[in-house]
Design a protein around this motif. Sequence first.
Motif, PDB file in Angstrom:
ATOM      1  N   LEU A   1      -0.832  11.604  -2.794  1.00 37.35           N
ATOM      2  CA  LEU A   1      -1.059  10.176  -3.195  1.00 37.35           C
ATOM      3  C   LEU A   1      -1.990   9.667  -2.066  1.00 37.35           C
ATOM      4  CD1 LEU A   1       2.520   8.598  -3.850  1.00 37.35           C
ATOM      5  CD2 LEU A   1       0.546   8.614  -5.230  1.00 37.35           C
TER       6      LEU A   1
ATOM      7  N   ALA B   1      -5.609   8.041  -2.858  1.00 36.05           N
ATOM      8  CA  ALA B   1      -5.829   6.471  -2.069  1.00 36.05           C
ATOM      9  C   ALA B   1      -7.170   6.445  -1.317  1.00 36.05           C
ATOM     10  CB  ALA B   1      -4.654   6.091  -1.420  1.00 36.05           C
TER      11      ALA B   1
ATOM     12  N   THR C   1      -3.944   1.138  -6.045  1.00 36.29           N
ATOM     13  CA  THR C   1      -2.784   1.973  -5.570  1.00 36.29           C
ATOM     14  C   THR C   1      -1.721   1.873  -6.369  1.00 36.29           C
ATOM     15  OG1 THR C   1      -2.280   0.287  -4.100  1.00 36.29           O
ATOM     16  CG2 THR C   1      -3.860   1.987  -3.219  1.00 36.29           C
ATOM     17  N   SER C   2      -1.281   0.687  -7.094  1.00 35.08           N
ATOM     18  CA  SER C   2       0.009   0.629  -7.642  1.00 35.08           C
ATOM     19  C   SER C   2       0.026   1.420  -8.961  1.00 35.08           C
ATOM     20  CB  SER C   2       0.050  -0.783  -8.040  1.00 35.08           C
ATOM     21  OG  SER C   2       0.598  -1.368  -6.930  1.00 35.08           O
TER      22      SER C   2
ATOM     23  N   LEU D   1      -1.793   4.196  -9.205  1.00 34.51           N
ATOM     24  CA  LEU D   1      -1.563   5.580  -8.641  1.00 34.51           C
ATOM     25  C   LEU D   1       0.152   5.919  -8.420  1.00 34.51           C
ATOM     26  CD1 LEU D   1      -4.183   6.017  -5.888  1.00 34.51           C
ATOM     27  CD2 LEU D   1      -4.175   6.955  -8.265  1.00 34.51           C
TER      28      LEU D   1
ATOM     29  N   GLU E   1      -4.244  -3.322  -3.889  1.00 35.12           N
ATOM     30  CA  GLU E   1      -2.985  -3.114  -4.092  1.00 35.12           C
ATOM     31  C   GLU E   1      -2.816  -2.838  -5.738  1.00 35.12           C
ATOM     32  OE1 GLU E   1       0.634  -2.310  -3.083  1.00 35.12           O
ATOM     33  OE2 GLU E   1      -0.691  -3.403  -1.496  1.00 35.12           O
TER      34      GLU E   1
ATOM     35  N   HIS F   1       0.843  -1.253   0.052  1.00 39.71           N
ATOM     36  CA  HIS F   1      -0.043   0.038  -0.192  1.00 39.71           C
ATOM     37  C   HIS F   1       0.634   1.448  -0.122  1.00 39.71           C
ATOM     38  CE1 HIS F   1      -2.398  -3.148   1.434  1.00 39.71           C
ATOM     39  NE2 HIS F   1      -2.428  -2.967   2.536  1.00 39.71           N
ATOM     40  N   ARG F   2       2.293   0.883  -0.166  1.00 40.30           N
ATOM     41  CA  ARG F   2       3.236   2.327   0.101  1.00 40.30           C
ATOM     42  C   ARG F   2       4.119   2.074  -0.936  1.00 40.30           C
ATOM     43  NH1 ARG F   2       3.355   6.640   3.301  1.00 40.30           N
ATOM     44  NH2 ARG F   2       5.488   7.553   3.568  1.00 40.30           N
TER      45      ARG F   2
END
Length: 482
Positions: free
Chosen positions: A279, A283, A332-333, A335, A329, A106-107
């Motif tokens: 971000l 998210a 977010t990936s 992004l 995931e 997630h990051r």
Amino acid sequence: MRRALRIAAGELRLMTRTRTAWLGLIALVLLSAVAAATSSAHIASERAARAEHQAAADHAFEAQPDRHPHRAVHYGTYVQRPVSPLAAFEPGVDPFTGTTLFLEGHRQNSATFGAMRESSGLIRFGQLTPAFVLQTLAPLLLIFLGFSTVARERETGVLKQLRLHGAHAGDVLVGKALALGAIGGVALAPALVSLAVPAASAPAEAASAALIGGGYAAYLAIWVLGVVAVSTLARSSRGALLSLIAVWAVAVVVVPRGAAALAAQAEPAPTRVEMDLRLAQDARRIGDSHNPDDPFFTTFRERTLAAYGVEQVEDLPVNFRGLVAAEGEALTSRLFADSAKRTADQQRAQSAWLEAGAVLSPALAVRQASMAGAATGLENHVSFLEQAEAYRFDLIQRLNRLHTEGVRAEDDAARSRDPEAERRTRVSADNWATLPDFEFRPATPAQRVGGMLPGLAVLTAWLLAAIGLFVIAGRRLGQVTT
């Protein structure tokens, strides 16, 4: 040509009688040798340290106990940016971009522990490397040894004597340039050795090392021709010296630093905090992948139920929470990928200012070519980040697959209130060892040679301009001595 060789030999004999010339040449050669030795030792130590840290990070990840796969997602792991074999000669942007990257779910984190970012401003001024010595200090030596080569002969009347003995203006200039070029060759030798050693141990580096060496030979040739030409065109030795020092200051100091400052102003980069806030906002619009009942995933739930041909989540043959984690995931990936692309494009735009500055400074041109050949430029850093992000995504999705297929949905839903259910959600620690390790794929030799071509093209243009100035100086000298 014979007369030119005699003039060159005479000029070299004159230089050897001058203590200042000896001291300057010996100091530069020693400095270049020390730079090559210390830089090579540092890179070898850095390579060993990164390999050790990478092995420790891999071992720590594989040594995790039995646990829920999503715990491993948040546990994360570290990857180290490998060191290029030619980095001892030209470290490029590597000391500023960070060496260690923490990968987690997630990051998307940034690389940390950049040598220059962790050091004082004095260290940032310039690293003692063979490339730095050749770019910055070698031209100064050529200036101080060559500013009076022709101007001195004109002031003392030696030029007329040479003319009476049959020497043409071209013979004089070529002889002076050969003598000064020999000094440049001696100054270049330690750096060439520092290129040859890694190329011998890694044959794939040979083409890049040869082109880098040729680029610096051309760079010093530009200064040799320019120094002799200015010494010819200037009215006095003093005027030649002042003019050459001014040219050196502009080409080696002012233009590179000015281009960097203009790039920062023209293409201002957001801070890491601003990027993280942006971000985080994006998210939040996606939804919370930790909550399978999040309204954002309603459409995904309906699509999943239809794909499996069931009407309720409880009837799915797999764990819906794991599917939601994998979908979250993936979202977010995307992004992260968009954000990384914006950052890379901005850095490339800033780099374009430096490339434009090469038109005003051969030092920038040769540095761009050597960074591309040594795989220590911006593109190498961007490639490392892209490959690390691809590895991170694959690793997290493998863990999400374990969550989906290896953890029962009933136990997953009850684990926060039922210790036995929580125990059953732990998968075997043997799974951690089956996950692949990170392997960085550097640019191929052909790609690196291709990356050098723009810098080498500008350097070639500078060399042609220096030859043109040299020819003009020869014609002017011929008119004066006739």
